[in-house]
Design an enzyme around this catalytic site. Structure first.
Site, short mmCIF file in Angstrom:
data_model
loop_
_atom_site.label_atom_id
_atom_site.label_comp_id
_atom_site.label_asym_id
_atom_site.label_seq_id
_atom_site.Cartn_x
_atom_site.Cartn_y
_atom_site.Cartn_z
N ASP A 38 83.87 3.10 -39.24
CA ASP A 38 82.97 3.11 -38.08
C ASP A 38 82.12 1.85 -37.94
OD1 ASP A 38 81.42 3.91 -40.18
OD2 ASP A 38 81.02 5.93 -39.42
N GLY B 291 85.34 -1.65 -46.01
CA GLY B 291 86.02 -1.35 -47.28
C GLY B 291 87.51 -1.26 -47.08
N ARG C 296 80.07 8.91 -49.93
CA ARG C 296 78.61 8.88 -49.90
C ARG C 296 78.08 9.90 -48.89
NH1 ARG C 296 76.54 4.89 -52.92
NH2 ARG C 296 78.39 3.60 -52.77
N ASP D 192 87.40 7.38 -46.97
CA ASP D 192 86.42 8.46 -46.84
C ASP D 192 86.83 9.51 -45.81
OD1 ASP D 192 84.84 7.32 -48.76
OD2 ASP D 192 83.57 6.25 -47.33
N THR E 173 90.13 4.18 -43.68
CA THR E 173 89.05 4.35 -44.66
C THR E 173 89.38 5.52 -45.55
OG1 THR E 173 86.81 5.22 -44.95
CG2 THR E 173 87.80 5.57 -42.81
N ARG F 262 82.40 -7.50 -45.02
CA ARG F 262 81.37 -7.02 -44.11
C ARG F 262 80.59 -8.26 -43.68
NH1 ARG F 262 81.79 -2.60 -47.68
NH2 ARG F 262 82.25 -0.70 -46.51
N ASP G 201 86.05 9.95 -42.78
CA ASP G 201 84.94 10.54 -42.05
C ASP G 201 84.85 10.06 -40.60
OD1 ASP G 201 84.34 7.98 -42.73
OD2 ASP G 201 82.33 8.40 -43.47
#
Lengths: 328, 328, 328, 328
Positions: free
Chosen positions: B107, B15, B176, B132, B130, B76, B134
């Protein structure tokens, strides 16, 4: 043993910075959460001297988290620099049954708070709020991240016109004694050169670098200059000097000025202000005093006001290296 | 001893996130600074498989530091998940005389890179990008700070209309598996409740809290919900459930969606991307490999890709406490 | 002859729109300028029925010109749709000695105002405020320009990620009955296709156009869809249909939702709101009634509320042609 | 009968303005739509003299609709003011087989175009692009709406700090000969006073008004000043004069400068640029020449370049009245 804190006062002092309202809101709501009363003093120390304050509850701070400026207003008080002024402020605090103060501001604010505390035994906690980010004991002061974004957005706009016209722009940003804003916004805006108070690169080096840029085919350039840069020339003199020595450059000047102090705080500044202020209230309720809260290594910490005032928050010198590499 | 690195490849994968262009720019300019060649592969691993690349120099990355998205595009690649796909990519790298790769992504990207490196002995360095946030081994991933500001600005707008109409808004944000965006943007936007994957507060607690808010006279509210929240209800079901149980609430839903991935990067993300990428190139030139660069405690560090992939970057639980105190 | 107007009431009703606060401010300040009293009713007609109002003076409207939403709040009142409700409102107005009302809102608001005026002889002036811009008698309604910019900025962000991933995005914007937002924001954002209620281009034409785009090498696309488009499919069904028929497209959906109603008003909306509201007060003081003020051809004009409600503000069909030419 | 137009040239000249890229894009895509070739000249007339141009197709203008500045760059050419310069430009156009030119810029640009056309029989169409908005024959020039919003956002920020510190700010905005920016941004930003070139209110009136404000309890104020205001004092002298005469005011100055020229164009400017440019190409293909396109009363019209240059676009005097009423 320290007296139980039943009513906390809060104020903002010195130059305002975006996120001060988020800090006030967090002080007020944390007080409400712990069933402690809260009052706000207007215009910093001057409001304490003039006894101008207002009770604050969760509703008083509704919808201010995203507002620039400070609803309590701010000022620099000359009267408070005298013992007499501080005595009057202390008296008013006692009459108002304010047991402790939270002071949102920069080092001038903290110096005043320390004097008040030492002379009149009033517990105070400092919350660092200044776009200059030059406070020791915190990696980030409230308002600094917002100011960086304001500057970077302004330089993005200037670059549009610089690129369209092959121009060289000198952009003066705030920072009389510290290059935090210039250095970080300069890297963020992709500036070709950055002049800061901490390092005198010399005007000749600037000429060399611009000359090299031009030879490499760069036709427009941005030079970010701190108010307090050490070349001995102000930004207009710098531009003139370059025009005289490198006449192919169409050099212009923009002084960003007070837009850097205002605007909606970024998410970073709102969260920072919230975390610091919750901690400040909790420290007071815990019987602590004369500390400054700060964010060190992503955690909320505290240090003595003394320490905050003695030390110096240095810029990260590695950023100068980064800037040089990237302006290749 | 590792072979000297003469040509470095760079790509963005997974992403996209704001600041990836600032990272590409910094990779390219650092290569130029160290007189090392640089090529960019399009669409992540797929471009390596399809042998689609372009030489990059300082001019190729002019004026992209402030652009969202990625000029190298992203994707991807299913093919790269097969050994055959990776062999083909490795072959192409050898033909293109690319000695090492810099991988900008999350990741999934790093897992692919580790496989490539282990199977074909190609040094890789990961740069975390990213929204996110994370990724283990860095406090901040590129794009996260920008996404937070995008979300906070959107919720500011929603609050305008929520306040004007006494409405309850459920705002779904990305995340998510991780609540970083929800938790920080929720505090920054002054949300009354925040639902994140890391903690299941239960729907009943939400009802209690909203009921309490109403009794306290709060007439409009914002609830920020992570995509991956653990109530077992999606955001629309949540709103319906609340409407059924607390019929005085006029509940609405907004799903912020893909606006969170785009936009001009903040100053923070531009500087972060620049610093991480300079370091990534320098590590490769220094003979290092299979590391991820990251920002830990305000300093640029590195850790093994293995470690980045094994660990988990946990949210700061103290923020949940802050959120509860401030929604008083 | 009409009674002299000594006290004017103002309210906002229906969906809120950015600039309503600038309109309230201008009503209040114009009243002050003409030494006329002003009161504000909360939540539109509901506040008139509930007799909830507040006196307003120049200070009450300080620093609201740039705030989204409406400080008087807004609502849709079912009670006011009954004769009984309107009688109660009229009674309250008389008790409050309000001689005339300024109604800021859309056609629902004006329909109510016309009934009130006809049944109870209360002079009213309508000020058009709605992001949908579908009011006859004004080229621009307050909030529309801001909503366009909010949409265009959101699509700019979506395009960043669309371009980076070669994706097709369907973006739903507000406009149940009118395509103003979709058509203008679509052109402004460079959308490849725009679907509006006023014109059913058919789903097949969309497929053809996307197929043509792909053949021309366009790898990412934006389709802007009005809530009320006439394809008979909602935006999610549209995306599914395209995915089924043009499987090489990775189609995604974003519903912009309520962010379109909020945010700081643009300069255009602030000036428009100011000009319309000054005029509205001056018309009442001049003994006029049952009119709507509007901006026609850059000048402030007025028409009867009747006319505003009967006619239809049509989109400029030439814009459809422009859109087709530019998506070449 | 005029020669068929097979290849159209386009350029941007004079001060750049946001939306020029949207105009270039629309020219190029409209040419593509009508199967007409298009080339772009760099740096305005200077590029025509130096024979620097590039063929442009739909792909060349991808993703520029939202970029500030101009991809063709801009300049003011002294050489083109000579007959010799224009002859050389005309020669180059003929060699390049360019049949007609579209000129995006202000009145300096159009004056040059008219000379070129009259001396060398080259059909030209002018597209008005200037933030000053002082072109006769169009109610709006490209870039003006964006500049207004840039100014209003900057003053919003300044007001944050003005309110927090009880300060008086003088904000200088662009407009050497025309008060469009000052007058509209001043109303939009809620300025207390607005000084424009079209009307000399006199310094004494400013003092009176500020004195009245203070007595009414206003503690902070914004005065917007056009570059070309008629007080005979520049903005710094004005501030000094006020400080001397009204010492209770803490007066500060901000010169907004070149940020007003840059930035992402608003939706209004993008749509305006698109509509004007489609029309410009269609006029040329229709055999028309020496016209300027403009938006009059919301419709795209055209007038002779002569007329555009002779007349004067006057500010709407009613806005001065509005400003006075609202600063009550």
């Amino acid at each position: 043993m320290s007296k139980k804190v039943r009513r906390i006062g809060v104020m903002t002092s010195g130059g305002d910075s975006p996120g001060m309202n988020a800090a006030i809101r967090a002080v007020v709501r944390t007080c409400a959460y712990y069933h402690t009363e809260c009052v706000g003093f207007y215009r910093g120390y001057q409001g304490m001297i003039n006894n101008e304050y207002v009770p604050l509850n969760a509703r008083s701070v509704r919808n201010i988290i995203n507002q620039g400026g400070t609803i309590l207003q701010s000022a620099r008080s000359k009267q408070f620099m005298t013992e007499e002024g501080r005595s009057r402020a202390a008296e008013n605090l006692k009459k108002a049954e304010v047991d402790a103060m939270i002071l949102i501001g920069g080092d001038g604010t903290f110096r005043g708070g320390l004097a008040l505390s030492q002379e009149h035994d009033i517990p105070v906690i400092g919350v660092p709020g200044t776009i200059d980010n030059d406070i020791n004991g915190t990696h980030y002061a409230i308002g600094y991240d917002t100011a960086l974004n304001t500057v970077v957005e302004a330089i993005d706009k200037i670059r549009d016109t610089a690129s369209s016209h092959n121009r060289l722009f000198f952009v003066e940003v705030m920072g009389r004694d510290a290059g935090f804003i210039a250095l970080n916004s300069g890297i963020g805006a992709g500036a070709e050169e950055i002049l800061i108070p901490e390092e005198d690169l010399g005007v000749e080096r600037l000429l060399d670098s611009l000359e090299r840029s031009r030879r490499a085919g760069k036709t427009s350039s941005i030079v970010v200059v701190s108010e307090g840069d050490k070349t001995g020339k102000n930004v207009f003199e710098l531009a003139d000097y370059v025009k005289k020595n490198l006449p192919y450059y169409d050099a212009r000047v923009t002084v960003l000025g007070h837009i850097q102090r205002g605007g909606r705080p970024t998410c970073f500044d709102r969260v920072l202000a919230s975390r610091l202020s919750v901690k400040a209230v909790e420290l007071l309720l815990d019987g602590k005093k004369n500390l400054m809260v700060g964010m060190m290594n992503n955690e909320i910490e505290s240090c003595s006001l003394d320490q905050a005032l003695k030390g110096k928050h240095n810029i990260n010198k590695d950023l100068l290296r980064i800037s040089e590499i990237l302006s290749t």
